[in-house]
Motif scaffolding. Structure first.
Motif, PDB file in Angstrom:
ATOM      1  N   ARG A  10      -1.971  -1.342   8.366  1.00  0.00           N
ATOM      2  CA  ARG A  10      -2.112  -0.135   9.175  1.00  0.00           C
ATOM      3  C   ARG A  10      -0.795   0.589   9.365  1.00  0.00           C
ATOM      4  O   ARG A  10      -0.732   1.785   9.525  1.00  0.00           O
ATOM      5  CB  ARG A  10      -2.583  -0.525  10.579  1.00  0.00           C
ATOM      6  CG  ARG A  10      -4.038  -0.419  10.819  1.00  0.00           C
ATOM      7  CD  ARG A  10      -4.338  -0.543  12.277  1.00  0.00           C
ATOM      8  NE  ARG A  10      -3.745  -1.714  12.902  1.00  0.00           N
ATOM      9  CZ  ARG A  10      -3.956  -2.046  14.169  1.00  0.00           C
ATOM     10  NH1 ARG A  10      -4.738  -1.309  14.924  1.00  0.00           N
ATOM     11  NH2 ARG A  10      -3.394  -3.115  14.690  1.00  0.00           N
ATOM     12  N   TYR A  88       1.262  12.688   5.110  1.00  0.00           N
ATOM     13  CA  TYR A  88      -0.010  12.721   5.837  1.00  0.00           C
ATOM     14  C   TYR A  88      -0.797  13.935   5.385  1.00  0.00           C
ATOM     15  O   TYR A  88      -0.248  15.022   5.215  1.00  0.00           O
ATOM     16  CB  TYR A  88       0.232  12.796   7.355  1.00  0.00           C
ATOM     17  CG  TYR A  88       0.733  11.491   7.922  1.00  0.00           C
ATOM     18  CD1 TYR A  88      -0.153  10.501   8.328  1.00  0.00           C
ATOM     19  CD2 TYR A  88       2.097  11.242   8.030  1.00  0.00           C
ATOM     20  CE1 TYR A  88       0.292   9.289   8.832  1.00  0.00           C
ATOM     21  CE2 TYR A  88       2.559  10.020   8.533  1.00  0.00           C
ATOM     22  CZ  TYR A  88       1.653   9.059   8.934  1.00  0.00           C
ATOM     23  OH  TYR A  88       2.096   7.857   9.422  1.00  0.00           O
TER      24      TYR A  88
ATOM     25  N   LEU B  60       4.034   3.993  13.508  1.00  0.00           N
ATOM     26  CA  LEU B  60       2.842   4.809  13.262  1.00  0.00           C
ATOM     27  C   LEU B  60       3.168   6.247  13.640  1.00  0.00           C
ATOM     28  O   LEU B  60       4.032   6.492  14.472  1.00  0.00           O
ATOM     29  CB  LEU B  60       1.671   4.337  14.141  1.00  0.00           C
ATOM     30  CG  LEU B  60       1.018   2.989  13.828  1.00  0.00           C
ATOM     31  CD1 LEU B  60       0.057   2.617  14.957  1.00  0.00           C
ATOM     32  CD2 LEU B  60       0.280   3.037  12.498  1.00  0.00           C
ATOM     33  N   GLU B  64      -1.724   8.926  14.267  1.00  0.00           N
ATOM     34  CA  GLU B  64      -2.375   7.623  14.083  1.00  0.00           C
ATOM     35  C   GLU B  64      -2.565   6.897  15.413  1.00  0.00           C
ATOM     36  O   GLU B  64      -3.590   6.246  15.622  1.00  0.00           O
ATOM     37  CB  GLU B  64      -1.554   6.756  13.119  1.00  0.00           C
ATOM     38  CG  GLU B  64      -1.722   7.165  11.668  1.00  0.00           C
ATOM     39  CD  GLU B  64      -0.717   6.490  10.746  1.00  0.00           C
ATOM     40  OE1 GLU B  64       0.497   6.740  10.930  1.00  0.00           O
ATOM     41  OE2 GLU B  64      -1.141   5.719   9.874  1.00  0.00           O
ATOM     42  N   HIS B  68      -6.195   5.693  16.405  1.00  0.00           N
ATOM     43  CA  HIS B  68      -6.537   4.286  16.641  1.00  0.00           C
ATOM     44  C   HIS B  68      -7.046   4.048  18.058  1.00  0.00           C
ATOM     45  O   HIS B  68      -7.872   3.176  18.294  1.00  0.00           O
ATOM     46  CB  HIS B  68      -5.317   3.388  16.402  1.00  0.00           C
ATOM     47  CG  HIS B  68      -5.014   3.163  14.942  1.00  0.00           C
ATOM     48  ND1 HIS B  68      -5.955   2.695  14.056  1.00  0.00           N
ATOM     49  CD2 HIS B  68      -3.882   3.337  14.221  1.00  0.00           C
ATOM     50  CE1 HIS B  68      -5.406   2.597  12.851  1.00  0.00           C
ATOM     51  NE2 HIS B  68      -4.148   2.988  12.915  1.00  0.00           N
TER      52      HIS B  68
END
Ligand code: GDP
Lengths: 198, 120
Positions: A10, A88, B60, B64, B68
């Motif tokens: 992740r 992104y 992150l 994100e 999440h």
């Protein structure tokens, strides 16, 4: 526990120093979510902001729980391009009435890929206007659905009234190579000097 | 037992952010990378604790973190801003080249292009 988390896919690699973003824009059901999902190395994520119909961000609903609101969703994914760089991709419909959301998204973006459906070209005008207003350079990709008739790109270019320099490509949002090629056409174009809108 | 409901429906943004709609400082872009400092979670609100716990695993982007934790990005920014102020979160050096600096911007675009081409 720490080592388990550290190897969690992740997270962004430790060596990454820069994160950049590109927008993938277009009307409803043109294939934005599909495009982002095809290229993303993480399970694509979705965030939602609540907005009033008039386009104000709803962050102060105290005492007005009945105020009519609408949810604006944004899908995004991530591609690690090198040890130091991640990209992104943000998929968004890009509606002009959600001004503040749009400005947030556009700020710092390198550019945008406009996905179009040749059967509904007129639905793409609003987002192209928005990009031009914000000085974001874009390329256009025709998302070719299997069942749809294939139009010559020159006809699409004329119908969309594109600048001669604006790249126009065909892509299949479900195919990683094809989707990557569309992004390459965009970034190539961003590297061509003099692309800013006056 | 009733199944858990969508928590987004249960927590109004202004409650989570103690009534403030905007970050005190506008340091966050959606792709700013954030990571927890080694500090621990201390006495934090549940929402902030969730953020710090998530960010202890690695870096992150702001987007994100929002994704999440099912938070609207605007809310995530306010909370992250507070957490930077309180020393729980730090931003990873991430100043995308100033577009006015043509050569740095061009170098960045070339890196992006090379990275994309390498995937073909
Ligand atoms: N045949 C075909 N279907 C596609 C393609 N791209 C998207 N779709 C389908 O079109 C629908 C809408 O796509 P989606 O990505 O959700 O559109 P979005 O609203 O722009 O995010 C989905 O059912 C997709 O599976 C494509 O290139 N070819």
């Amino acid at each position: 526990m720490d080592s388990v988390l550290a190897s969690d896919r992740r997270y962004v690699r430790d060596t990454v120093r820069t994160a950049v973003k590109l927008l993938v824009v277009g009307h409803f059901a043109v294939g934005k979510t599909t495009f982002v999902g095809t290229l993303s190395e993480i399970r694509p994520l979705r965030t939602e902001e609540r907005m009033t119909q008039a386009g104000a961000l709803v962050d102060d609903l105290a005492g007005t729980p009945d105020k009519t609101t609408t949810t604006v969703a944004m899908d995004f994914g991530r591609l690690t391009l090198s040890d130091e760089l991640v990209l992104y991709l943000f998929g968004t419909p890009g509606q002009s009435r959600f001004k503040r959301l749009w400005e947030d998204l556009a700020r710092g973006a390198l550019g945008a890929l406009v996905l179009v459906d040749p059967n509904r070209l007129e639905h793409s005008f609003e987002v192209m206007d928005l990009l031009e207003t914000h000085g974001l350079t874009y390329a256009v990709a025709v998302n070719q659905f299997d069942s749809a008739p294939v139009y010559p790109l020159q006809e699409v270019r004329e119908a969309l009234d594109l600048l001669p320099s604006t790249p126009l490509v065909t892509c299949d949002a479900r195919d990683p190579i094809s989707a990557t090629r569309a992004l390459i056409a965009l970034v190539d174009h961003l590297l061509t000097p003099g692309q800013e809108y006056a | 037992m009733t199944p858990p409901r969508n928590r987004k429906a249960l927590v109004r943004p202004h409650v989570v952010t103690a009534g403030r709609a905007r970050p005190s400082r506008n340091i966050f872009d959606l792709v700013t990378l954030v990571i927890a400092t080694s500090g621990g979670v201390g006495p934090l609100t549940p929402e902030k604790r969730r953020i710090v716990t998530l960010c202890q695993g690695g870096a992150l982007s702001v987007a994100e973190v929002a994704g999440h934790l099912d938070l609207p990005p605007s809310v995530a920014k306010v909370l992250l801003s507070d957490l930077v102020d309180s020393g729980h979160i730090t931003t990873r050096a991430n100043a995308p080249a100033d577009p006015a600096d043509r050569s740095a911007h061009e170098r960045l675009l070339r890196e992006v292009l090379d990275g994309l081409r390498a995937r073909l």
